[in-house]
Design an enzyme around this catalytic site. Structure first.
Site, PDB file in Angstrom:
ATOM      1  N   ARG B 258       0.774  -1.120  -0.066  1.00  0.00           N
ATOM      2  CA  ARG B 258       0.181   0.048  -0.138  1.00  0.00           C
ATOM      3  C   ARG B 258       0.978   1.142  -0.059  1.00  0.00           C
ATOM      4  O   ARG B 258       1.594   1.473   0.974  1.00  0.00           O
ATOM      5  CB  ARG B 258      -0.856  -0.217   1.547  1.00  0.00           C
ATOM      6  CG  ARG B 258      -1.880   0.837   1.451  1.00  0.00           C
ATOM      7  CD  ARG B 258      -2.801   0.793   2.617  1.00  0.00           C
ATOM      8  NE  ARG B 258      -1.836   1.460   3.629  1.00  0.00           N
ATOM      9  CZ  ARG B 258      -1.768   1.459   4.913  1.00  0.00           C
ATOM     10  NH1 ARG B 258      -2.519   0.694   5.410  1.00  0.00           N
ATOM     11  NH2 ARG B 258      -1.085   2.295   5.552  1.00  0.00           N
ATOM     12  N   HIS B 262      -3.676   4.114   4.819  1.00  0.00           N
ATOM     13  CA  HIS B 262      -4.811   3.359   4.818  1.00  0.00           C
ATOM     14  C   HIS B 262      -5.951   4.070   4.158  1.00  0.00           C
ATOM     15  O   HIS B 262      -6.634   3.553   3.479  1.00  0.00           O
ATOM     16  CB  HIS B 262      -5.020   2.761   6.363  1.00  0.00           C
ATOM     17  CG  HIS B 262      -6.637   2.463   6.357  1.00  0.00           C
ATOM     18  ND1 HIS B 262      -6.990   1.185   5.928  1.00  0.00           N
ATOM     19  CD2 HIS B 262      -7.655   2.958   7.056  1.00  0.00           C
ATOM     20  CE1 HIS B 262      -8.331   1.045   6.017  1.00  0.00           C
ATOM     21  NE2 HIS B 262      -8.642   2.080   6.888  1.00  0.00           N
ATOM     22  N   TYR B 271       4.525   5.502  10.940  1.00  0.00           N
ATOM     23  CA  TYR B 271       4.582   4.023  11.497  1.00  0.00           C
ATOM     24  C   TYR B 271       5.513   3.107  10.240  1.00  0.00           C
ATOM     25  O   TYR B 271       5.606   2.196  10.377  1.00  0.00           O
ATOM     26  CB  TYR B 271       3.226   3.375  11.491  1.00  0.00           C
ATOM     27  CG  TYR B 271       2.104   3.586  10.263  1.00  0.00           C
ATOM     28  CD1 TYR B 271       2.295   2.898   9.267  1.00  0.00           C
ATOM     29  CD2 TYR B 271       1.295   4.478  10.561  1.00  0.00           C
ATOM     30  CE1 TYR B 271       1.435   2.808   8.085  1.00  0.00           C
ATOM     31  CE2 TYR B 271       0.350   4.563   9.624  1.00  0.00           C
ATOM     32  CZ  TYR B 271       0.348   3.921   8.476  1.00  0.00           C
ATOM     33  OH  TYR B 271      -0.479   4.072   7.417  1.00  0.00           O
TER      34      TYR B 271
END
Lengths: 324, 367
Positions: B258, B262, B271
């Site tokens: 990805r 998100h 992160y």
């Protein structure tokens, strides 16, 4: 007319609807060869076979999730959750998915299906075979919630539920599964969803009830009659959508209201009934509304007879509303 | 990975010619155009979200091959149960761009009346089932629909999507369990994009990948390079054939990455390491496919330019059109809860319409 139990009434409703419509399938735990732990699906597997009476792996979320997919595709599944106490793994599928599918797709996808599940106490079932979960479902827009109290209604309401275009949570009062028996026609009939029934006419007070509390309400009214008070028993039969007209009509007639349920009192379905009457008919009330309910504790095993509302407790509430 | 990972186009340009699926030139170019559309749409919609013009967006960036390759392998009569990043599959099935944009903008062009957040599309006509934001719930539903097709004797397979996070859900477990027992014609497609919001795959499961999980459920498992559109197509096509043959379900793990957060709501720099992102950037699925198409002489530089321009024109046009359209009618709050509007909802609808009329008369808020 045949005199049968509620278990037989459920069984006959399933059998008749399966005969009438090839898309009706039954699935759940032990519903196949074993015919269900309460025998509600007895003999169906022999008549309709593996593809229509399906023993599933032991997963409530899987049962309801699968049934949703089946309903989307065009079947009319009637999943069974063996005890309503075990419905929680499927709560997500029921509240997030089943209840909202029509709305979120604007009617493009629908899930006509009936989730059958036995509920309620009085069978020495302890915490996990006794609870009454109706309020969790009546709080969810998109669901229809039905609770029959007689074999006649169980058959007629279940047939109507299977034919309905909306998802129905069908709560079966297992305490009265096998007694009393009742007269049930052999021909094709349905009982309209959304309509309450007056089980006993009276002029002095109204008791609202459903499912296994209906006979308790009737018994309490017999006791009240000994004191010269005539109670009206309103059996709601469908909790959502509620027959508000019947509720207001009865309370307007009697001016007093006792709300009876075996589920815990706090935020129970009876609280909504009380609120509706308080909002719309407070001026007809001659006494405060009294709720008779299970206590706000987990359902007990040994002291079940104390927990379960019974005629004497209801009579106590009747006394209070009559002598206010 | 203990299982071999199916790959046809390598990131460095090698081609496993023997495995190239039998797709016409037009079809290949079409797949490429879809991938370009997804990327263009993502770029524009994320920008719109940043400008406050839409409320939310979940991109597909980096996963275009996985989404387009799998979607392309299914036939029109097959059903699709999407997750968040498969909106392109609906477009590929012929859904009009103006309605699609209407859903993203939440305007009246959306046939579902702006009831859900952006990216939650639904079209019965295209067998693309409404998704919820709840993770994993669609997996047993996809399995159930496939089971129903089998019971009815239809030659139909069902494609059910999920992310790697969803494989930890109860619903993944029960769907695969049921599918194995009942030999259900379902293709479970896991986009392993390495993250569930911020949680990396290594903290999602200690399993050596997702595909190996298939074995314990008694379904077929296959791992595929998710950035290789031809490999994804081939794996999904084979899984569909297996389903239709009556040989049951397949769990496909598409290994991808990805490239964005998100959704529009998180900041991935918090992160994860930018070096890993750069590494995956070099495996870009669109570039990889374009290189192949150019080498094969299927797409020229001029055609590529034309594709990019026309896609941009279509997307920009759809945005402009959707933003001109008003909000859904207040009445739509109350329809489709049930087949017929019950009395208590009519009462609530009439009350709010009445209040709004009064409010409008007093200038409080416009209808």
């Amino acid at each position: 007319m045949t005199e049968i139990t509620m278990v037989q009434a459920v069984n006959h409703a399933l059998r008749d609807e399966m005969r009438a419509d090839d898309d009706v399938v039954v699935l759940g735990e032990d519903v196949g060869v074993n015919g269900g732990v309460f025998r509600c699906t007895a003999d169906l597997h022999a008549e309709f076979g593996d593809d229509r009476v399906i023993d599933t792996p032991l997963s409530e979320s899987g049962i309801i999730g699968a049934a949703i997919g089946m309903a989307l595709y065009g079947l009319r599944p009637v999943p069974e959750i063996q005890f309503s106490d075990f419905i929680w793994p499927a709560f997500d599928q029921i509240t997030s998915e089943l209840a909202k599918m029509r709305y979120r797709s604007a009617g493009q996808f629908t899930c006509p299906m009936v989730v059958r599940t036995p509920y309620g106490g009085g069978i020495r079932g302890g915490h996990y075979h006794s609870q009454s979960p109706e309020a969790y479902f009546t709080h969810t827009p998109g669901l229809v919630v039905v609770v029959p109290s007689t074999p006649y209604d169980a058959k007629g309401l279940l047939r109507a539920a299977i034919r309905s275009e909306d998802p129905v949570i069908f709560l079966e009062p297992k305490r009265i599964y096998r007694a009393p028996k009742g007269e049930v026609p052999d021909d094709d009939y349905t009982v309209e969803i959304g309509k309450a029934a007056v089980r006993r006419e009276g002029t002095d007070f109204t008791i609202t009830c459903y499912g296994a509390m209906m006979p308790v309400a009737m018994e309490a009214c017999e006791k009240a009659a000994e004191k010269g008070w005539q109670g009206e028993v309103l059996d709601l039969r469908t909790l959502l959508p509620l027959d508000e007209e019947a509720l207001l009509a009865s309370v307007t007639k009697t001016g007093r209201m006792v709300v009876l349920q075996e589920a815990p009192r706090f935020c129970g379905f009876g609280s909504e009934l009380s609120a509706i009457v308080a909002e719309k008919a407070v001026d007809v009330l001659e006494a405060p509304i009294k709720r008779v309910a299970g206590f706000d504790v987990p359902f007990p095993y040994t002291l079940e007879h104390v927990y379960m509302p019974h005629a004497d407790r209801v009579m106590h509430a009747i006394d209070e509303v009559m002598t206010y | 990975m203990s299982e071999a990972v199916l790959q046809i186009l390598s990131p460095t340009g090698e081609v496993d010619s023997a495995r190239i699926p039998a797709l016409s030139t037009e079809r290949m170019v079409e797949l490429y155009r879809h991938m370009v559309t997804v990327r263009a749409m993502d770029t524009r919609m994320l920008a719109l979200q940043r400008q406050g013009r839409i409320g939310f967006y979940g991109t597909c960036k980096g996963q275009e091959a996985a989404t387009v390759g799998s979607g392309a392998a299914m036939a029109g009569e097959d059903w699709v149960f999407p997750a968040l990043r498969e909106g392109a599959v609906l477009l590929m099935r012929g859904y009009p761009l103006d309605k699609y944009m209407g859903q993203l903008v939440g305007c009246e062009l959306d046939p579902t009346h702006g009831r859900q957040m952006p990216c939650h599309f639904s079209s019965a006509e295209h067998h693309y089932v409404s998704l919820s934001s709840v993770i994993g719930t669609q997996i047993p539903q996809a399995m159930g629909a496939a089971w129903a097709a089998k019971i009815k004797g239809d030659r139909v397979a069902v494609l059910g999507y999920m992310g790697d996070g969803a494989t930890s859900s109860t619903d993944f477990h029960c769907a695969l369990t049921f599918a194995g027992v009942h030999k259900v014609p379902c293709v479970f497609f896991c986009q392993n994009n390495q993250f569930a919001i911020s949680v990396p795959f290594s903290k999602q499961t200690a399993s050596d990948g997702i595909a190996v999980k298939a074995k314990a459920y008694g379904v077929h498992g296959v791992a595929v390079d998710g950035n290789d559109v031809l490999a994804v197509y081939a794996a999904t096509h084979e899984a569909r054939e297996r389903a239709l043959r009556g040989d049951g379900a397949t769990l496909i793990e598409a290994i991808t990455y990805r490239m964005e957060g998100h959704s529009s709501s998180d900041d991935p720099t918090r992160y994860r390491d930018s070096r890993t992102v750069e590494e995956w950037g070099r495996k870009d699925p669109i570039e990889r496919f374009r290189n192949f198409l150019e080498l094969e002489g299927l797409v020229s530089a001029a055609l590529d330019k034309e594709i990019h321009l026309s896609v941009k024109r279509d997307v920009d046009g759809a945005i402009a059109a959707a933003e001109k359209v008003g909000q859904p009618d207040v009445d739509t709050l109350f329809t489709d809860v049930y087949a017929q509007i019950p009395k208590h909802l009519k009462e609530q609808r009439d009350a709010i319409l009445h209040e709004r009329r009064d409010g409008e008369a007093e200038g409080a808020f416009p209808l």
